[in-house]
Write an enzyme that holds these catalytic residues in place. Structure first.
Site, PDB file in Angstrom:
ATOM      1  N   LYS A 113     -12.888  -9.783  13.938  1.00  0.00           N
ATOM      2  CA  LYS A 113     -11.630 -10.184  14.158  1.00  0.00           C
ATOM      3  C   LYS A 113     -11.869 -11.558  14.794  1.00  0.00           C
ATOM      4  O   LYS A 113     -10.942 -12.525  14.535  1.00  0.00           O
ATOM      5  CB  LYS A 113     -10.998  -9.266  15.167  1.00  0.00           C
TER       6      LYS A 113
HETATM    7  C1  LIG Z   1     -10.109  -4.186  11.840  1.00  0.00           C
HETATM    8  C2  LIG Z   1     -11.320  -3.549  11.852  1.00  0.00           C
HETATM    9  C3  LIG Z   1     -11.688  -3.011  10.605  1.00  0.00           C
HETATM   10  C4  LIG Z   1     -10.527  -2.948   9.517  1.00  0.00           C
HETATM   11  O1  LIG Z   1     -10.383  -4.173   8.934  1.00  0.00           O
HETATM   12  P1  LIG Z   1      -9.038  -4.401   8.003  1.00  0.00           P
HETATM   13  O2  LIG Z   1      -9.108  -6.093   7.733  1.00  0.00           O
HETATM   14  O3  LIG Z   1      -8.038  -3.894   9.004  1.00  0.00           O
HETATM   15  O4  LIG Z   1      -9.194  -3.670   6.722  1.00  0.00           O
HETATM   16  C5  LIG Z   1     -12.818  -2.158  10.348  1.00  0.00           C
HETATM   17  N1  LIG Z   1     -13.683  -2.501  11.508  1.00  0.00           N
HETATM   18  C6  LIG Z   1     -13.589  -2.870  12.647  1.00  0.00           C
HETATM   19  C7  LIG Z   1     -14.602  -2.654  13.557  1.00  0.00           C
HETATM   20  C8  LIG Z   1     -12.460  -3.545  12.821  1.00  0.00           C
HETATM   21  O5  LIG Z   1     -12.001  -4.170  14.066  1.00  0.00           O
END
Ligand SMILES: *Cc1c(COP(=O)(O)O)cnc(C)c1O
Length: 499
Positions: A113
């Site tokens: 993120k």
């Molecule tokens: C948010 C997240 C995901 C999923 O990603 P999306 O963009 O919501 O599909 C997968 N793995 C981790 C560690 C995340 O923080």
């Protein structure tokens, strides 16, 4: 380039407006009206550039109402060595002849993120200036665990903004929770919701479309926006790293220019994998996009049947950031796959809201299945994958990445496809250390140990360093202790904002 809403309410919106608003007034999501593409030669040239250079080269196609200097400014502030601990920003790690892992978790909060949320505040502050915005922006966030911390960290003390994060009170890992409730900054709040991620996300979407609430805010000189992947400004920085992975493989001689790659993406809200889709639409040579789910396998079923059905038990898993039954960004894919048919999309989204499910027409289903392959990994398989990857390659992966690798193995068994493949690694193994340590050392050796003892154990025995952002988390002061019912998120926001 202009943006339009997937449900038809708006067209001709600049990227600055789309980023500032976050979501269209009728609940639709902003997407580019048209997509410009890179030539193979231009893709080849990315190999000679730094991550920052690659980011500028991609972003300028999508946010062309920002000047090149403005884009450079955003990129240079977001992707620094200090924040990411390495110059590559998103390095690839070669696992074997066929598979590379794209490490997206070197940022300050140890999950992918950060790749977008270190950038979004800079894009947003500039968007406010460009659109003559005088209100203060209130960023509302629903998080399954990782977005929350990344948004708090990205927006802390950013002038002209406030950020309020809602997380499922008992649906995140202890490390994730501590990261959020110890967040410092003048303009931040974190609230636990008695419910799951879908409850939190629905609550936030309701607030965005509540006109009386926006009016009350306006009187105080405030406006809502979003830092979830429903905001285009969250998605666009994620397109970059798919190009960057390709460029790195070219550079290392793993790939010939024009050769196709598969990408495997551990998926929840469908944001990360959608960014891979847009990279492909821009000309990146992609063979297949592999959508990896955990036991909440609503997307696996959708890809194989064309019916999206959220009427099923929500399961809490060891990959909690993917514990999601309503994948918001699928709406954007449906819009693209139907040739921008906002009436169909609005109908399906309405069915989802009222009946909890919808079925796409067979043409759309086939088009999606041609490009995407869906699979899921259960809890036992996920743990086994962490163990095997450590034994075979001496490489430590987190639970989400393990879901990706297990689903990739299933993909190869099912299709026999030996195309070179990149697996998106979405979190540092330290962030989900309880499950990772159990998988590698066995239940017996980890029993009774706290998450922080397990951090040390992983670091010592596997010879890897505890990331800065997770060190001493247990010694930090708790600054946020609000908890609310999912039905009273509106009141909570009003209280926090003193309205
Ligand atoms: C948010 C997240 C995901 C999923 O990603 P999306 O963009 O919501 O599909 C997968 N793995 C981790 C560690 C995340 O923080």
């Amino acid at each position: 380039m202009f943006y339009e809403s997937t449900r038809g309410a708006q067209r001709g919106i600049t990227s600055a407006e789309a980023i500032k608003k976050g979501i269209a007034p009728e609940g639709g999501l902003f997407v580019p009206e048209t997509i410009s593409s890179l030539t193979l030669e231009e893709i080849g040239q990315l190999a000679g550039k730094s991550y920052r250079g690659r980011a500028v080269a991609i972003l300028k196609h999508f946010i062309d109402d920002y000047s090149e200097e403005e884009i450079e400014d955003c990129v240079n502030s977001a992707y620094t060595r200090e924040k990411f601990g390495c110059d590559e920003i998103a390095p690839i790690y070669k696992l074997n002849e066929n598979v590379c892992v794209l490490e997206l978790w070197h940022g300050p909060t140890c999950a992918f993120k950060d790749m977008a949320l270190q950038m979004l505040p800079h894009l947003l502050v500039k968007a406010m200036r460009k659109t003559g915005e005088t209100s203060e922006i209130v960023i509302l966030v629903a998080t399954s665990g990782d977005t929350g911390k990344a948004a708090l960290e990205g927006f802390r003390d950013v002038e002209g903004t406030k950020v309020v994060v809602f997380y499922p009170e008992s649906g995140v890992s202890r490390v994730q929770k501590l990261q959020m409730v110890t967040q410092e900054g003048r303009n931040v709040a974190a609230v636990g919701v008695k419910g799951n991620f879908d409850d939190a996300q629905n609550g936030v979407k309701d607030i965005f479309t509540d006109h009386s609430m926006s009016a009350a805010l306006e009187k105080k000189g405030l406006k809502f926006s979003s830092a979830n992947s429903i905001n285009w400004g969250r998605l666009v920085p994620q397109i970059v790293y798919y190009f960057s992975a390709y460029a790195d493989m070219l550079k290392n001689g793993e790939l010939a220019l024009g050769e196709k790659l598969n990408f495997v993406v551990p998926t929840g809200n469908f944001g990360n994998i959608l960014a891979a889709y847009y990279a492909m639409e821009m000309g990146l040579p992609v063979n297949r996009l592999i959508c990896a789910s955990n036991d909440n396998n609503v997307l696996t079923d959708f890809i194989s049947t064309g019916t999206y059905d959220r009427n099923r038990d929500f399961k809490r898993t060891i990959s909690p950031s993917m514990d999601i039954l309503i994948s918001s960004n699928l709406e954007r894919l449906l819009f693209e796959m139907t040739g921008h048919n906002h009436e169909l999309v609005a109908q399906w989204m309405n069915d989802l809201k009222t009946k909890g499910k919808y079925t796409v027409d067979s043409g759309t289903r086939k088009a999606i299945a041609k490009l995407f392959w869906g699979g899921f990994s259960n809890e036992e398989e996920t743990l086994k994958t962490i163990e095997c990857v450590y034994k075979d390659y001496n490489y430590v992966i987190d639970t989400h990445t393990a879901v990706g690798i297990d689903v990739y193995d299933k993909y190869v068994i099912s299709t026999g496809d030996m195309t070179k493949t990149v697996v998106a690694s979405t979190a540092s193994p330290f962030k989900f250390n309880e499950s990772v340590a159990e998988a590698i050392f066995g239940k017996e050796s980890t029993k009774g140990k706290s998450e922080f003892e397990l951090l040390d154990m992983l670091a010592d025995r596997c010879g890897i360093e505890i990331p800065y952002g997770l060190k001493d988390l247990d010694k930090k002061k708790i600054l946020h202790d609000r908890v609310c019912e999912s039905g009273s998120m509106k009141d909570e926001v009003m209280q926090i904002l003193n309205i």
